[in-house]
Design an enzyme around this catalytic site. Structure first.
Site, PDB file in Angstrom:
ATOM      1  N   CYS A   2       0.850  -1.189   0.000  1.00  0.00           N
ATOM      2  CA  CYS A   2       0.000   0.000   0.000  1.00  0.00           C
ATOM      3  C   CYS A   2       0.889   1.243   0.000  1.00  0.00           C
ATOM      4  CB  CYS A   2      -0.944   0.083   1.186  1.00  0.00           C
ATOM      5  SG  CYS A   2      -2.109  -1.270   1.259  1.00  0.00           S
ATOM      6  N   ARG A  27       3.873  -0.167  -4.862  1.00  0.00           N
ATOM      7  CA  ARG A  27       3.558  -0.663  -3.526  1.00  0.00           C
ATOM      8  C   ARG A  27       2.220  -1.411  -3.474  1.00  0.00           C
ATOM      9  NH1 ARG A  27       6.852   1.973   0.237  1.00  0.00           N
ATOM     10  NH2 ARG A  27       5.470   1.311   1.900  1.00  0.00           N
ATOM     11  N   TRP A  74      -2.604  -2.803  -1.659  1.00  0.00           N
ATOM     12  CA  TRP A  74      -2.211  -4.202  -1.778  1.00  0.00           C
ATOM     13  C   TRP A  74      -3.035  -4.906  -0.711  1.00  0.00           C
ATOM     14  CZ3 TRP A  74       0.106  -7.974   1.323  1.00  0.00           C
ATOM     15  CH2 TRP A  74       0.570  -9.111   0.651  1.00  0.00           C
ATOM     16  N   ASN A 100      -1.639   2.271   5.533  1.00  0.00           N
ATOM     17  CA  ASN A 100      -0.726   1.221   5.090  1.00  0.00           C
ATOM     18  C   ASN A 100      -0.330   0.443   6.336  1.00  0.00           C
ATOM     19  OD1 ASN A 100       1.430  -0.296   4.086  1.00  0.00           O
ATOM     20  ND2 ASN A 100       2.861   1.393   4.268  1.00  0.00           N
ATOM     21  N   GLY A 101      -0.545  -0.866   6.325  1.00  0.00           N
ATOM     22  CA  GLY A 101      -0.172  -1.672   7.493  1.00  0.00           C
ATOM     23  C   GLY A 101      -1.283  -2.643   7.827  1.00  0.00           C
ATOM     24  N   GLU A 466      17.569 -17.713  -7.373  1.00  0.00           N
ATOM     25  CA  GLU A 466      17.123 -16.376  -7.773  1.00  0.00           C
ATOM     26  C   GLU A 466      16.487 -16.399  -9.171  1.00  0.00           C
ATOM     27  OE1 GLU A 466      16.381 -13.704  -6.662  1.00  0.00           O
ATOM     28  OE2 GLU A 466      16.603 -12.178  -8.195  1.00  0.00           O
ATOM     29  N   LYS A 470      12.646 -15.212  -9.907  1.00  0.00           N
ATOM     30  CA  LYS A 470      12.271 -14.201 -10.905  1.00  0.00           C
ATOM     31  C   LYS A 470      11.221 -14.774 -11.846  1.00  0.00           C
ATOM     32  CE  LYS A 470      13.469 -11.278  -9.539  1.00  0.00           C
ATOM     33  NZ  LYS A 470      14.357 -10.886  -8.483  1.00  0.00           N
ATOM     34  N   GLU A 473       7.722 -15.207 -10.090  1.00  0.00           N
ATOM     35  CA  GLU A 473       6.982 -14.031  -9.622  1.00  0.00           C
ATOM     36  C   GLU A 473       6.434 -13.170 -10.744  1.00  0.00           C
ATOM     37  OE1 GLU A 473      10.844 -11.337  -8.315  1.00  0.00           O
ATOM     38  OE2 GLU A 473       8.894 -10.835  -7.499  1.00  0.00           O
ATOM     39  N   HIS A 489      17.279 -36.091  -5.218  1.00  0.00           N
ATOM     40  CA  HIS A 489      16.688 -36.450  -3.925  1.00  0.00           C
ATOM     41  C   HIS A 489      15.197 -36.138  -3.890  1.00  0.00           C
ATOM     42  CE1 HIS A 489      20.568 -37.492  -2.317  1.00  0.00           C
ATOM     43  NE2 HIS A 489      21.053 -36.343  -2.784  1.00  0.00           N
ATOM     44  N   LYS A 584       6.101  -4.220  -3.961  1.00  0.00           N
ATOM     45  CA  LYS A 584       7.541  -4.068  -3.820  1.00  0.00           C
ATOM     46  C   LYS A 584       7.988  -3.997  -2.363  1.00  0.00           C
ATOM     47  CE  LYS A 584      11.508  -2.782  -5.884  1.00  0.00           C
ATOM     48  NZ  LYS A 584      11.920  -4.037  -6.473  1.00  0.00           N
TER      49      LYS A 584
HETATM   50  C1  F6R Z   1      11.801 -10.557  -5.707  1.00  0.00           C
HETATM   51  C2  F6R Z   1      11.695  -9.514  -4.718  1.00  0.00           C
HETATM   52  C3  F6R Z   1      11.414  -9.890  -3.322  1.00  0.00           C
HETATM   53  C4  F6R Z   1      12.246  -9.023  -2.384  1.00  0.00           C
HETATM   54  C5  F6R Z   1      11.847  -9.273  -0.934  1.00  0.00           C
HETATM   55  C6  F6R Z   1      12.684  -8.481   0.037  1.00  0.00           C
HETATM   56  O1  F6R Z   1      12.109 -10.032  -6.956  1.00  0.00           O
HETATM   57  O2  F6R Z   1      11.811  -8.363  -5.030  1.00  0.00           O
HETATM   58  O3  F6R Z   1      11.659 -11.236  -3.093  1.00  0.00           O
HETATM   59  O4  F6R Z   1      13.590  -9.305  -2.576  1.00  0.00           O
HETATM   60  O5  F6R Z   1      10.502  -8.936  -0.768  1.00  0.00           O
HETATM   61  O6  F6R Z   1      12.583  -7.120  -0.200  1.00  0.00           O
HETATM   62  P1  F6R Z   1      13.623  -6.103   0.409  1.00  0.00           P
HETATM   63  O7  F6R Z   1      14.923  -6.305  -0.231  1.00  0.00           O
HETATM   64  O8  F6R Z   1      13.032  -4.755   0.147  1.00  0.00           O
HETATM   65  O9  F6R Z   1      13.679  -6.394   1.894  1.00  0.00           O
END
Ligand code: F6R
Length: 589
Positions: A2, A27, A74, A100-101, A466, A470, A473, A489, A584
């Site tokens: 949010c 957000r 969100w 937000n929260g 990673e 990517k 998501e 395994h 984000k």
């Molecule tokens: C994936 C992604 C998330 C963040 C995670 C931590 O692309 O962006 O997995 O890495 O939410 O976010 P930060 O780094 O802001 O603590």
């Protein structure tokens, strides 16, 4: 999670609020809404969907009034419905609140309020305007009512409240969710992130936990007791055009292309601070790195580097689990928290607990002034500018760059590390032109596949994880990354005819074993995508990476995997910048 924005000034609030919300859309984008105040009433537009849709449908730009609040959501409590979109109101629709929260005791408060108040949404937020209404009806001013209401709340919040009874002000308050105030010649702004108003001003002050702020043509900060506190405004050096697309279709692609520049910027660190922190790491009895998601994968590479270059073993604990290890965190522990946003609730919670236990806190953060940076003993900033795409890309390579700097400093070889990092940048740049078209073709070719596996060994294991993160998501494709040796395994049972298996196998001492694992998948029909400096007959397709020293491989192996995820999203008609259900800045636990 949010985004909230408030504006008090001498021009029409609507167009500014829409613009600001656009900058906060990373957000949350389940719904959007704005409330402005004019002529003794609230003017409101809110609905489900992305901001552009809500703006057009409800003519948000045209809302009258020179004061207003806005929200992008969100969803946490309550479905994505127009009624659950913010702002929320009191019974008389005189008070509007954006939040937000998460209000943890909202059910209890709601049951109590419902005797006299009418609720129209399923959200936790809606208790807040009704609580404020209770206190205003009992004779409180808006700020007194907000102070009293927030004392009744459990959980995390950043809220903005307006009332038709005091039409010249916004009252804001925060606990465990970010808020920053911006000022510019009688125009005042308050938002979850300074990015919202950077085009208007870069003079900011961060709101501390438990503080309340009254914005009129002036800005007054109050502590939790309602006493005035003096706060200094500082200039931040982020530029607003960093948050624009600049010709790219999506931020994610722009941010991947910025990676070489981001690495160079990340290397601009105070050498004395690096030395101090490297010594701190070497001398600590135990070092724990904590982070979530992509930041945790950067931490896993960092752990490898600390061991390899600094001879220092440390553990990496995902932040959401960190609190359960608090029994063994004490004053002899050094915690390194890694978070691009510096606001991730799980990280903040773990760090708070560790601090209470006496641990020293270092952090690697991108957002200047974020909660994490303010609760750390030492901070290294990534310096890579705002990252708007929800998927972390340039912040990941920047985090890696900082881990290299720390590890090389631990080995007393910082200058060598700096040089090597600079040497990597043109190699990454070359990789873009060489591989982009090919990777796009690969994304097209695998477009119908809904399970991807990523395998690697050693330092590249974190990159396999990673790459898979990517992919899932932003493309909504099931993907798993794992150490190549783990495949047999269990997961190998899922590989059958045509299953894409991405094999990250630079020509190092892990090569032969990783190729042997690739053969195991091939024998079950896998479509093997090799990521290596050289082609191997087992590959069905090959992404070439430049030759680099083993410890630097993550820098060059991750980039094609980011591109593969990006193109896979695009060819499947997904929006890589705003993947469904995600946001984000993950400010909820
Ligand atoms: C994936 C992604 C998330 C963040 C995670 C931590 O692309 O962006 O997995 O890495 O939410 O976010 P930060 O780094 O802001 O603590």
């Amino acid at each position: 999670m949010c985004g909230i924005i408030g504006y008090v000034g001498d021009s029409q609030a609507g167009p500014f609020l829409v613009k600001a919300l656009k900058n906060l859309e990373y957000r949350g984008y389940d719904s959007a809404g704005i409330a402005t105040l004019t002529g003794g009433k609230l003017c409101v537009g809110k609905d489900v969907g992305k901001l552009d849709h809500v703006r057009d449908k409800h003519h948000l730009d045209e809302l009258p009034g020179q004061i207003g609040i806005g929200h992008v959501r969100w969803a946490t409590h309550g479905d994505v419905t127009p009624a659950n979109a913010h702002p929320h109101f009191d019974c008389k629709r005189e008070i509007a609140v954006v939040h937000n929260g998460i209000i943890e005791n909202y059910q209890e408060l709601r049951s109590w309020l419902e005797a006299n108040h009418l609720f129209v949404s399923q959200t936790d937020t809606e208790v807040i305007p009704h609580l404020i209404e209770e206190h205003m009806d009992a004779g409180c001013s808006l700020e007194e009512a907000v102070l009293k209401a927030t004392r009744q709340l459990k959980g995390s919040y950043a809220i903005l409240a307006v009332s038709v009874k005091e039409p010249d002000k916004i009252v804001a308050s925060r606990r465990d969710s970010p808020l920053v105030v911006g000022v510019n010649a009688g125009k005042n702004y308050i938002a979850s992130d300074a990015l919202a108003f950077l085009e208007q001003t870069n003079r900011v002050a961060f709101v501390e936990d438990g503080e309340t702020v009254v914005l009129t043509k002036d800005v007054v900060f109050l502590d939790s007791e309602g006493q005035r506190v003096q706060r200094e405004f500082k200039e931040v050096d982020w530029k607003s055009d960093e948050a624009t697309l600049q010709g790219y279709e999506f931020f994610m692609m722009k941010e991947i292309m910025e990676e070489p520049h981001a690495i160079r910027c990340a290397t601009m660190q105070d050498k004395r601070l690096l030395l101090e922190m490297a010594i701190g790491i070497l001398r600590s009895r135990q070092v724990v790195i904590t982070a979530c998601g992509t930041s945790r994968y950067a931490a896993l590479v960092g752990r490898y580097l600390f061991s390899k270059l600094g001879g220092k073993f440390c553990d990496v604990i995902m932040a959401s689990e960190f609190q359960y290890f608090s029994d063994s965190i004490d004053k002899n522990t050094l915690v390194i928290a890694v978070s691009q946003s510096g606001e991730t609730a799980d990280v903040i919670q773990g760090v708070k607990k560790a601090r209470e236990n006496g641990a020293t806190i270092y952090s690697l953060v991108n957002t200047v002034g974020s909660s994490l940076s303010r609760m750390s003993d030492r901070v290294l900033y990534l310096n890579c500018g705002p990252e708007i795409g929800v998927a972390a890309t340039k912040t990941f390579v920047s985090q890696l760059a900082i881990f290299y700097l720390l590890a090389f400093t631990m080995a007393n070889k910082l200058d060598e590390g700096l040089q090597k990092l600079h040497d990597i940048c043109p190699k990454i740049e070359k990789g873009f032109s060489k591989n982009s078209k090919k990777i796009r073709g690969l994304a097209q070719q695998t477009r119908e596949r809904n399970d991807f596996y990523y395998i690697a060994r050693g330092i590249n294991f974190a990159i396999a994880a990673e790459g898979a993160l990517k992919m899932k998501e932003i493309s909504y494709v099931h993907a798993e990354g794992m150490p190549a040796g783990e495949l047999k395994h269990g997961t190998l049972a899922l590989v059958d005819e045509g299953t894409p298996v991405v094999v990250i196998c630079p020509r190092d001492y892990t090569y032969d074993e990783t190729i042997a694992n690739a053969h195991e998948t091939k024998a079950r029909g896998a479509f093997v995508i090799g990521v290596s400096e050289e082609i191997n007959p087992i590959f069905d397709d090959w992404i070439e990476i430049p030759q680099v020293e083993e410890i630097f491989q993550p820098m060059v192996t991750v980039v094609p995997l980011q591109l593969l995820a990006y193109y896979s999203a695009v060819v499947r008609d997904r929006d890589p910048d705003k993947p469904r259900n995600l946001a984000k800045s993950v400010t909820v636990k």
